[in-house]
Design a protein around this motif. Sequence first.
Motif, PDB file in Angstrom:
ATOM      1  N   CYS A 165       0.830  -1.205   0.000  1.00  0.00           N
ATOM      2  CA  CYS A 165       0.000   0.000   0.000  1.00  0.00           C
ATOM      3  C   CYS A 165       0.865   1.255   0.000  1.00  0.00           C
ATOM      4  CB  CYS A 165      -0.942  -0.010   1.200  1.00  0.00           C
ATOM      5  SG  CYS A 165      -0.133  -0.272   2.807  1.00  0.00           S
ATOM      6  N   CYS A 169       1.292   3.938  -3.280  1.00  0.00           N
ATOM      7  CA  CYS A 169       0.675   5.250  -3.038  1.00  0.00           C
ATOM      8  C   CYS A 169       1.609   6.362  -3.512  1.00  0.00           C
ATOM      9  CB  CYS A 169       0.381   5.416  -1.544  1.00  0.00           C
ATOM     10  SG  CYS A 169      -0.271   7.050  -1.115  1.00  0.00           S
ATOM     11  N   SER A 173       1.765   6.791   1.623  1.00  0.00           N
ATOM     12  CA  SER A 173       0.949   6.791   2.837  1.00  0.00           C
ATOM     13  C   SER A 173       0.806   5.388   3.398  1.00  0.00           C
ATOM     14  CB  SER A 173      -0.438   7.360   2.530  1.00  0.00           C
ATOM     15  OG  SER A 173      -1.309   7.176   3.624  1.00  0.00           O
ATOM     16  N   ALA A 175      -1.771   4.752   5.415  1.00  0.00           N
ATOM     17  CA  ALA A 175      -3.127   4.840   5.964  1.00  0.00           C
ATOM     18  C   ALA A 175      -3.877   3.515   5.897  1.00  0.00           C
ATOM     19  CB  ALA A 175      -3.910   5.936   5.237  1.00  0.00           C
ATOM     20  N   ASN A 213       0.617  11.627   3.532  1.00  0.00           N
ATOM     21  CA  ASN A 213      -0.819  11.718   3.813  1.00  0.00           C
ATOM     22  C   ASN A 213      -1.624  10.957   2.760  1.00  0.00           C
ATOM     23  OD1 ASN A 213      -0.498  13.449   6.081  1.00  0.00           O
ATOM     24  ND2 ASN A 213      -0.235  15.194   4.711  1.00  0.00           N
ATOM     25  N   CYS A 214      -2.791  10.496   3.159  1.00  0.00           N
ATOM     26  CA  CYS A 214      -3.689   9.803   2.239  1.00  0.00           C
ATOM     27  C   CYS A 214      -4.477  10.824   1.425  1.00  0.00           C
ATOM     28  CB  CYS A 214      -4.642   8.906   3.022  1.00  0.00           C
ATOM     29  SG  CYS A 214      -5.951   8.162   2.025  1.00  0.00           S
ATOM     30  N   ASN A 216      -6.685   9.526  -0.880  1.00  0.00           N
ATOM     31  CA  ASN A 216      -7.876   8.739  -1.219  1.00  0.00           C
ATOM     32  C   ASN A 216      -7.980   8.401  -2.702  1.00  0.00           C
ATOM     33  OD1 ASN A 216     -10.048   7.401  -0.013  1.00  0.00           O
ATOM     34  ND2 ASN A 216     -11.506   8.976  -0.646  1.00  0.00           N
ATOM     35  N   CYS A 220      -3.972   1.923  -3.081  1.00  0.00           N
ATOM     36  CA  CYS A 220      -3.537   0.975  -2.047  1.00  0.00           C
ATOM     37  C   CYS A 220      -4.430  -0.257  -2.016  1.00  0.00           C
ATOM     38  CB  CYS A 220      -3.518   1.653  -0.685  1.00  0.00           C
ATOM     39  SG  CYS A 220      -5.082   2.463  -0.231  1.00  0.00           S
ATOM     40  N   ILE A 230     -10.498   0.169   1.551  1.00  0.00           N
ATOM     41  CA  ILE A 230     -10.201   1.526   2.021  1.00  0.00           C
ATOM     42  C   ILE A 230     -11.247   2.021   3.013  1.00  0.00           C
ATOM     43  CG2 ILE A 230      -8.847   2.216   0.013  1.00  0.00           C
ATOM     44  CD1 ILE A 230     -11.301   3.621  -1.086  1.00  0.00           C
ATOM     45  N   ILE A 233      -9.676   2.924   6.169  1.00  0.00           N
ATOM     46  CA  ILE A 233      -9.159   4.284   6.338  1.00  0.00           C
ATOM     47  C   ILE A 233     -10.269   5.197   6.861  1.00  0.00           C
ATOM     48  CG2 ILE A 233      -8.125   6.267   5.163  1.00  0.00           C
ATOM     49  CD1 ILE A 233      -6.878   4.321   3.174  1.00  0.00           C
TER      50      ILE A 233
END
Length: 248
Positions: A165, A169, A173, A175, A213-214, A216, A220, A230, A233
């Motif tokens: 992940c 990313c 991240s 996350a 930071n994620c 979105n 991942c 997700i 998250i």
Amino acid sequence: MKLYLKIWRQLNASAKGEMVNYEIDRVSEHMSFLEMLDLLNESLIQKKERVIEFDHDCREGICGQCGVVINGRAHGPLKNTTTCQLHMRSFKDGDTIYIEPFRAKAFPVLRDLKIDRSAFDSIIEAGGFIGASTGQAPEANSIPISYETAEASFDAAACIGCGACVATCKNASAALFVGAKITHLALLPQGKIEASKRVLTMVDQMDSAGFGNCSNTGACEIECPQGISILSIAKMNAEYSKALIFRK
């Protein structure tokens, strides 16, 4: 099969690495990807050259240590498959295969394809546990947990901590990893006692370890060999917001 490999070689964490070309033949389609690397290393030993170092342990898709980037994808071209469970039937005779380590600030390269995943360990140490007494497991029907809740917790707990992940990313991240670890405990009554402290310390450690930071994008979830959603998250963010409110 005969294959052309371009593999990342790096002597140590401070050395400058580069892609090195190799040719390998007599590769069976029934070999796993790591067995193919073993075959290459055998030829390097015969030539008295330094072997290619890579992480592995169980070779059963359980421990997550085998992860590398294959042709730009974490763990390679197949969905829900770890590198050690990828077989050479996924490639064709004459293919060129690019093999690199997972790359992230928090995952420094140690040598060749080996990376340091201890940043994940530090996150678990920060709060990935419960304070409930150990001992004999209680009778299942006496635990007030619905089937749906138990299954959701088990799904999140399936994360093997491989780091795919992070590697896939664009922000590196963690996350999804942290979200999975928080979610599987947050859903169970045994994890409620330390829920607020857990999410605050684990998220803080994730940031301190140097993960990004994620944003979105969902990459991942696509590359996760265990198919972790997700939604983990989202659960982590909800738990974090709730913990901040109660802390105030």
